[in-house]
Design an enzyme around this catalytic site. Sequence first.
Site, PDB file in Angstrom:
ATOM      1  CE  LYS A  67      -4.624  -1.647   1.490  1.00 38.72           C
ATOM      2  NZ  LYS A  67      -4.322  -3.136   2.052  1.00 38.72           N
ATOM      3  CG  LEU A  68       4.235   1.087  -2.642  1.00 41.15           C
ATOM      4  CD1 LEU A  68       5.112   0.657  -3.822  1.00 41.15           C
ATOM      5  CD2 LEU A  68       5.294   1.168  -1.476  1.00 41.15           C
ATOM      6  CB  ALA A  69       0.528   6.401  -0.040  1.00 42.28           C
ATOM      7  N   GLY A  72       7.682   9.367  -5.477  1.00 47.11           N
ATOM      8  CA  GLY A  72       7.696   8.294  -6.346  1.00 47.11           C
ATOM      9  C   GLY A  72       9.770   7.489  -6.390  1.00 47.11           C
ATOM     10  N   PRO A 174     -10.921  -7.605  -1.639  1.00 41.19           N
ATOM     11  CG  PRO A 174      -9.515  -5.574  -0.775  1.00 41.19           C
ATOM     12  CD  PRO A 174     -10.155  -6.083  -2.537  1.00 41.19           C
ATOM     13  CB  ALA A 178     -13.179 -12.380   8.072  1.00 45.06           C
ATOM     14  N   GLY A 180     -17.504  -9.966   5.642  1.00 45.69           N
ATOM     15  CA  GLY A 180     -18.222  -9.970   5.592  1.00 45.69           C
ATOM     16  C   GLY A 180     -19.976  -9.845   3.908  1.00 45.69           C
ATOM     17  N   PRO A 183     -18.784 -15.020  -0.214  1.00 44.17           N
ATOM     18  CG  PRO A 183     -17.181 -16.882  -0.429  1.00 44.17           C
ATOM     19  CD  PRO A 183     -18.137 -16.284   0.715  1.00 44.17           C
ATOM     20  N   GLY A 184     -17.955 -14.649  -3.737  1.00 42.49           N
ATOM     21  CA  GLY A 184     -18.224 -14.648  -5.475  1.00 42.49           C
ATOM     22  C   GLY A 184     -19.002 -13.192  -5.436  1.00 42.49           C
TER      23      GLY A 184
HETATM   24  P1  BMP Z   1      -9.541 -10.840   4.887  1.00 36.48           P
HETATM   25  O1  BMP Z   1      -9.899 -11.748   4.151  1.00 36.48           O
HETATM   26  O2  BMP Z   1      -8.477 -11.673   6.354  1.00 36.48           O
HETATM   27  O3  BMP Z   1     -10.273  -9.854   5.797  1.00 36.48           O
HETATM   28  O4  BMP Z   1      -8.147 -10.176   4.413  1.00 36.48           O
HETATM   29  C1  BMP Z   1      -8.204  -9.115   4.050  1.00 36.48           C
HETATM   30  C2  BMP Z   1      -6.866  -8.524   2.795  1.00 36.48           C
HETATM   31  O5  BMP Z   1      -7.179  -7.770   2.106  1.00 36.48           O
HETATM   32  C3  BMP Z   1      -5.892  -7.872   3.934  1.00 36.48           C
HETATM   33  O6  BMP Z   1      -4.894  -8.372   3.768  1.00 36.48           O
HETATM   34  C4  BMP Z   1      -6.106  -6.837   3.691  1.00 36.48           C
HETATM   35  O7  BMP Z   1      -5.023  -6.288   4.138  1.00 36.48           O
HETATM   36  C5  BMP Z   1      -6.848  -6.753   2.353  1.00 36.48           C
HETATM   37  N1  BMP Z   1      -7.125  -5.388   2.019  1.00 36.48           N
HETATM   38  C6  BMP Z   1      -8.222  -5.279   2.585  1.00 36.48           C
HETATM   39  O8  BMP Z   1      -9.036  -5.898   3.719  1.00 36.48           O
HETATM   40  N2  BMP Z   1      -9.486  -3.756   2.396  1.00 36.48           N
HETATM   41  C7  BMP Z   1      -8.509  -3.806   1.532  1.00 36.48           C
HETATM   42  O9  BMP Z   1      -9.200  -2.282   1.039  1.00 36.48           O
HETATM   43  C8  BMP Z   1      -7.652  -3.541   0.344  1.00 36.48           C
HETATM   44  C9  BMP Z   1      -6.748  -4.427   0.914  1.00 36.48           C
HETATM   45  O10 BMP Z   1      -5.817  -4.848   1.009  1.00 36.48           O
END
Ligand code: BMP
Length: 231
Positions: A67-69, A72, A174, A178, A180, A183-184
Amino acid sequence: MERGSRLILSLDPRRGEGLDRLASIVSGCCEYIWGVKVGLPFLLSYGVEGVERVASLCGSRLIADLKLADIGEVMVRSVEHLEGLVYGVIAHAFVGAGGALEYLKGYLDSRGIKLILVLSMSHPGSSEVVDGSFEALAGVARRVSPWGVVVGARNTGLIRAARAMSRDWKILSPGIGAQGAPPGTALCSGADYEIVGRLITESGDPASTARSLHRHYSRLVEEGCGTPASS
Ligand code: BMP
């Protein structure tokens, strides 16, 4: 790693958790996952050596979620540590192109590393600041031409919007399990990959959970969800 899989396994260890357990989870999941994502908890726990170890497992496609911010030059100096080990690197789009992401992209291109930009996040707070700037962030992405973008699974409207903006961007999502979202959810809104961490790593049988997810995604793709698989 399974090229046609839509599952990216996220490894986010707790402090003190051993690398052996995570390495054995990756080994057990090889045939069900497209790649592995590691971030700060992993790097602070195991360092670059830990990345080397996971990268050596079953031809891992490894994504460094830094998550670079930054400016450059500093982003490049951060990624240099992982040269030759990672497939892609995640950066925030909000730092902009000039003097930041354009410079990083030039470096990554010269090393064959993919750039992935965060456009929207999966947690509720993403709506407080980030999501209101979605158009501007997507504009940065258009200028920089990343390989992929991150859009959280919570906001399927933004996944659709990102897909409508570009067929070329891989959309990584993502927020599944976990956090909420079922999947899908993201796949059927136009994402290419779902990033899943704790649902797999904290399940009693990670390999079997990954296999079920992989099968579920394969069925959804057969039914028309997701975009055609590619590298
Ligand atoms: P989990 O499925 O255990 O919630 O993990 C999600 C992963 O995705 C974590 O590594 C988190 O840093 C990343 N992530 C996220 O959950 N939401 C975002 O918006 C961006 C992410 O990189």
